[in-house]
Design an enzyme around this catalytic site. Structure first.
Site, PDB file in Angstrom:
ATOM      1  N   ASP A 138      -3.386 -18.675   0.562  1.00  0.00           N
ATOM      2  CA  ASP A 138      -4.285 -19.154  -1.060  1.00  0.00           C
ATOM      3  C   ASP A 138      -5.419 -19.767   0.175  1.00  0.00           C
ATOM      4  O   ASP A 138      -6.310 -20.009  -0.519  1.00  0.00           O
ATOM      5  CB  ASP A 138      -3.334 -19.623  -2.323  1.00  0.00           C
ATOM      6  N   ASP A 184     -12.210  -8.909   4.186  1.00  0.00           N
ATOM      7  CA  ASP A 184     -13.551  -8.387   3.558  1.00  0.00           C
ATOM      8  C   ASP A 184     -14.619 -10.507   3.519  1.00  0.00           C
ATOM      9  O   ASP A 184     -15.005 -10.072   3.325  1.00  0.00           O
ATOM     10  CB  ASP A 184     -13.593  -8.381   2.131  1.00  0.00           C
ATOM     11  N   ASP A 242      -6.228  -6.944   3.797  1.00  0.00           N
ATOM     12  CA  ASP A 242      -7.533  -6.045   3.302  1.00  0.00           C
ATOM     13  C   ASP A 242      -8.385  -7.186   2.891  1.00  0.00           C
ATOM     14  O   ASP A 242      -9.781  -7.285   3.137  1.00  0.00           O
ATOM     15  CB  ASP A 242      -7.082  -5.109   1.876  1.00  0.00           C
ATOM     16  N   TYR A 278       0.788  -1.084   0.186  1.00  0.00           N
ATOM     17  CA  TYR A 278      -0.497  -0.355   0.115  1.00  0.00           C
ATOM     18  C   TYR A 278       0.542   1.463  -0.339  1.00  0.00           C
ATOM     19  O   TYR A 278       0.272   2.224  -0.789  1.00  0.00           O
ATOM     20  CB  TYR A 278      -0.906  -0.227   1.273  1.00  0.00           C
ATOM     21  N   LYS A 310       3.086 -15.431   1.854  1.00  0.00           N
ATOM     22  CA  LYS A 310       2.995 -16.235   0.209  1.00  0.00           C
ATOM     23  C   LYS A 310       4.809 -16.201   0.102  1.00  0.00           C
ATOM     24  O   LYS A 310       5.568 -15.945  -0.885  1.00  0.00           O
ATOM     25  CB  LYS A 310       3.028 -15.152  -0.364  1.00  0.00           C
TER      26      LYS A 310
HETATM   27  C1  IPM Z   1     -10.283  -1.663   3.953  1.00  0.00           C
HETATM   28  C2  IPM Z   1     -10.207  -0.669   2.811  1.00  0.00           C
HETATM   29  C3  IPM Z   1      -9.730   0.243   2.152  1.00  0.00           C
HETATM   30  C4  IPM Z   1      -8.700  -0.484   2.423  1.00  0.00           C
HETATM   31  C5  IPM Z   1      -9.677   1.182   1.597  1.00  0.00           C
HETATM   32  C6  IPM Z   1     -10.957   2.260   0.911  1.00  0.00           C
HETATM   33  C7  IPM Z   1      -8.521   2.213   0.325  1.00  0.00           C
HETATM   34  O1  IPM Z   1     -10.946  -1.134   1.609  1.00  0.00           O
HETATM   35  O2  IPM Z   1     -10.003  -0.160   5.142  1.00  0.00           O
HETATM   36  O3  IPM Z   1     -10.321  -2.822   4.152  1.00  0.00           O
HETATM   37  O4  IPM Z   1      -7.933  -1.256   1.285  1.00  0.00           O
HETATM   38  O5  IPM Z   1      -7.607  -0.557   3.265  1.00  0.00           O
HETATM   39 MG    MG Z   2     -11.140  -3.453   2.367  1.00  0.00          MG
END
Ligand code: IPM
Ligand code: MG
Length: 357
Positions: A224, A252, A248, A141, A192
């Site tokens: 993975d 999710d 990240d 990042y 990884k």
């Molecule tokens: C998160 C979001 C952010 C990230 C984005 C909005 C920059 O997806 O907080 O997980 O990738 O960190």
């Molecule tokens: Mg995110």
């Protein structure tokens, strides 16, 4: 002396969900002796609209002064055509970096009432309680060099850099081991290492730090496989620690195990315990302004704020219990409602949590 909470509503559904979390904090101030002062500032697209920057100077100055920060969400299609450095996401990344919020705690906890809301079978997710510790201020990042350039032969090339300093890996590893010590004492480091040198390096340092935590059972998993295991048998995990981008993605995925990304809070902490708290979901521009968003992730973020930055564990427990209670009463926003179930609005959900406090 009352402590300062800086509220950053941001964009999209941000202001709506933040409003409900603020109602909860206000209720604790009035009814339960919580001594805090709230201030508000603009970030993301709202920062750009107000001051031409996704992280205005004034916002950063207030953030540095605050004991803790509560953030809604950033981003919206109207900002997608701005130059990259002016886009809302840059504001979020910049505040994380400026405040040194390297340790991102993302719990994936299944409320028993929501077992049916998960897309996975009840027996796979029932009792789920995972904590993902995501490195938040380094890795790909932020790595340099980055950009798009034209090669000697005239073809264009895009590039980013995945880089970790030893000290960065060490401090996130420590944060993860400390987290594991307070939970089930099992830590899985996700990397990884079969392909990336930086991952091999990461693993080496995590192993070294583990020497200081003999009680914690450490394991390693390739990312993975970790993604697969999260949807196959997620209850095998207690704490997971990983890099910025892997975290990240995996967080999710983990959120859907719990029924909805609208349920998951997060804490981002720096070395001095100052923290920023935000739902892990985005600004959801498609439903913004319609009173449909689930405010629970933000309300639970306020709970994490009280627990981790203000030392108010009793009040945090009270919020968590109130959330459990409204779910028990059958209240559902659209994201967690099953077909045919009545749907509560953002404000109805917030009011119900306040009533249950
Ligand atoms: C998160 C979001 C952010 C990230 C984005 C909005 C920059 O997806 O907080 O997980 O990738 O960190
Ligand atoms: Mg995110």
């Amino acid at each position: 002396m009352s402590r300062k909470i800086l509220v950053l509503p941001g964009d999209g559904v941000g202001p709506e969900i933040i409003a409900e979390a603020v109602k909860v904090i206000d209720a604790l101030k009035i009814g339960h002796g919580l001594d805090v002062e709230l201030d508000e500032a603009a970030i993301g697209g709202a920062g750009y609209d107000a001051a031409g920057q996704p992280l205005p100077e004034a916002t950063l100055a207030k953030a540095r002064e605050a004991d803790a920060i509560l953030l809604g969400a950033v981003g919206g299609p109207q900002y997608d055509t701005l130059p990259r450095e002016l886009r809302p996401e840059r504001g979020l990344l910049a505040i994380r970096k400026e405040l040194g919020l390297f340790a991102n705690l993302r719990p994936a906890l299944l409320y028993p009432e929501l077992a049916e809301a998960s897309t996975l079978k009840r027996e796979v997710v029932e009792g789920l309680d995972i904590m993902i510790v995501r490195e938040l201020t380094g890795g790909i990042y932020f790595g340099e060099p980055r950009g798009v350039h034209t090669c000697e032969d005239g073809e264009r090339e895009g590039f980013n850099t995945l880089v970790y300093r030893e000290s960065e890996v060490e401090r996130i590893a420590r944060a993860a081991f400390e987290t594991a010590m307070k939970r089930g004492k099992r830590l899985c480091s996700v990397d990884k290492a079969n392909v990336l040198e930086v991952s091999e390096f990461w693993r080496e340092i995590v192993v070294r730090v583990s020497g200081d935590y003999p009680e914690v059972e450490l394991s390693h998993m390739y990312v993975d496989n970790a993604a697969m295991q999260l949807v196959r048998a997620p209850k095998q995990f207690d704490v997971m620690v990983t890099t910025n981008m892997f975290g990240d993605i995996l967080s999710d995925a983990a959120s859907m195990l719990t029924g909805s990304i609208g349920m998951l809070p997060s804490a981002s902490l720096n070395a001095s315990g100052q923290g920023m708290y935000e739902p892990i979901h985005g600004s959801a521009p498609d439903i913004a302004g319609r009173g449909m968003a689930n405010p629970l992730a933000t309300i639970l973020s306020a709970s994490m704020l009280l627990r981790h930055s203000l030392g108010e564990a009793v009040l945090a427990d009270r919020i968590d219990a109130a959330v459990g209670s409204v779910l028990g009463q059958g209240l559902r926003t659209a994201d967690i409602a099953r077909e045919g179930e009545a749907v509560a609005s953002t404000a109805e959900m917030g009011a119900a949590v306040v009533a249950a406090l």
